[in-house]
Enzyme design. Structure first.
Site, PDB file in Angstrom:
ATOM      1  N   LYS A 164       0.808  -1.220   0.000  1.00 43.04           N
ATOM      2  CA  LYS A 164       0.000   0.000   0.000  1.00 43.04           C
ATOM      3  C   LYS A 164       0.841   1.269   0.000  1.00 43.04           C
ATOM      4  CE  LYS A 164      -4.442  -1.573   1.504  1.00 43.04           C
ATOM      5  NZ  LYS A 164      -5.655  -1.227   2.220  1.00 43.04           N
TER       6      LYS A 164
ATOM      7  N   LYS B 105      -4.629  -9.006  -6.725  1.00 41.35           N
ATOM      8  CA  LYS B 105      -5.954  -9.178  -6.141  1.00 41.35           C
ATOM      9  C   LYS B 105      -6.854  -8.013  -6.533  1.00 41.35           C
ATOM     10  CE  LYS B 105      -6.361  -6.917  -1.671  1.00 41.35           C
ATOM     11  NZ  LYS B 105      -7.781  -6.577  -1.554  1.00 41.35           N
TER      12      LYS B 105
ATOM     13  N   LYS C 163     -10.357  -2.523  -3.632  1.00 44.33           N
ATOM     14  CA  LYS C 163     -11.146  -1.291  -3.696  1.00 44.33           C
ATOM     15  C   LYS C 163     -10.266  -0.121  -4.064  1.00 44.33           C
ATOM     16  CE  LYS C 163     -13.819  -2.160   0.315  1.00 44.33           C
ATOM     17  NZ  LYS C 163     -12.755  -2.026   1.330  1.00 44.33           N
TER      18      LYS C 163
END
Ligand code: ATP
Ligand code: MG
Length: 332
Positions: free
Chosen positions: A112, A195, A198
């Site tokens: 992230k 993956k 969102k």
């Protein structure tokens, strides 16, 4: 009844098929013979910048979607994380038990923070797995239904629980991850080795639960596949086709083997067209139900208030034990 606990971040207008097949569908199923606590992780959402108005809206949309997919407030405590302050309070205590190097090993942080570089990431993003450990341990659950990407955080949670129990006194139950192998990692339609996410996937890579059904159908038809032409499940060499087969199988209950037989000798176009229909059939009523629920915000707020009250009762009791064991003087 064994307890279960899980959460989801309100970081998008809609949940996606990865969330649903990887985790949320298990939430619904586990309600039958477990005692569930399910929360909307707004504290986690602010580890990256959020527009306050949008965050509030998305939190309510999250609640509406959970109810629309079958979370029943009569069986499950459904609540908003920030309404139960014990999460942040236990989070601090656990941060003080976590090694810096231990936190650094979390791959979600690496993923992230990769975009803007580590220097641009918040300290909150760095420590969020520890807050997540607090989210879980407060409720002393037996199982935590999540997708594969959360397995490492569950291990950290168990390590911290064990460390606390060992250093002070047995306080926490060591929770087991509840991960269904078949659907544990739904892939991005445009980038099938990553993956579906969102916040990281491109819009074309995500099937959103609240997309217009025609939009979802189009995304499936445009999914990235391969040039070998055979419909066969092989995650290594055919990640795109395998992902479509996984979604197809999960939604219809047909086995992957049955699907391979059914599509033997047929083209990718056929598979995509049929799967698009299955998806449209699934999302259409879900979308209608969610929009209906969103029209009644008073009802949503009441459900969340009652959920927070049920959660707080358990969370307060755990935190009281923790504070006492750590050596904090009780008030009055
Ligand atoms: P974000 O990108 O903001 O982290 P997310 O899509 O990863 O969002 P979360 O709210 O972090 O969603 O996760 C909610 C649940 O969905 C977790 O249990 C997580 O493991 C699961 N999950 C998320 N993405 C997938 C996926 N692609 N396949 C299977 N499960 C998933
Ligand atoms: Mg995530």
């Amino acid at each position: 009844r064994p307890r279960v606990l899980s959460g989801i971040q309100p970081t998008a207008d809609s949940f996606h098929f990865g969330n649903y097949l990887g985790a949320l569908r298990q939430w619904v199923d586990l309600q039958r013979d477990h005692q569930p606590f399910f929360f909307i992780a707004d504290l986690h959402a602010i580890t990256v910048e959020q527009d306050p108005k949008v965050l509030r809206e998305r939190t309510l949309r999250a609640a509406a979607q959970l109810l629309a997919m079958g979370i029943d407030p009569a069986r499950s405590a459904i609540f908003v994380q920030s309404q139960v302050p014990e999460h942040a309070q236990l989070g601090w205590v656990l941060q003080c038990l976590t090694g810096f190097g231990e936190a650094r090993r979390m791959t979600q942080f690496k993923d992230k923070s990769a975009k803007g570089g580590e220097g641009a990431a918040s300290v909150g993003l760095f420590t969020y797995p520890v807050l997540q450990a607090a989210d879980i341990l407060l409720y002393r659950p037996h199982f935590v239904p999540v997708g594969e990407d959360q397995r490492q955080h569950l291990e950290l949670t168990r390590d911290l629980a064990q460390r606390f129990n060992h250093r002070y006194k047995k306080t926490f139950r060591l929770p087991e991850p509840y991960i269904l192998k078949a659907t544990a990692k739904i892939a991005d339609l445009q980038d099938p080795t990553s993956k579906m996410s969102k916040s990281a996937s491109s819009p074309a890579g995500i099937i959103e639960m609240l997309d217009q059904p025609s939009v979802s159908a189009k995304k499936i038809r445009s999914a990235v596949t391969d040039s070998d032409g055979e419909i066969r499940f092989d995650v290594e060499n055919k990640p795109g086709i395998s992902n479509l087969l996984t979604i197809y199988s999960a939604l219809t209950g047909e086995t992957i083997t049955a699907l391979e037989e059914q599509y033997a000798g047929r083209g990718y176009g056929d598979l995509k067209k049929d799967l698009a229909e299955v998806v449209v059939g699934f999302v259409t009523p879900f979308r209608e139900r969610t929009l209906e629920l969103l029209d009644d915000q008073a009802h949503l707020s009441a459900v969340l208030k009652s959920g927070a009250e049920q959660a707080r009762e358990v969370a307060q009791a755990t935190l009281r034990d923790v504070y006492q064991r750590v050596g904090f003087v009780a008030p009055g």
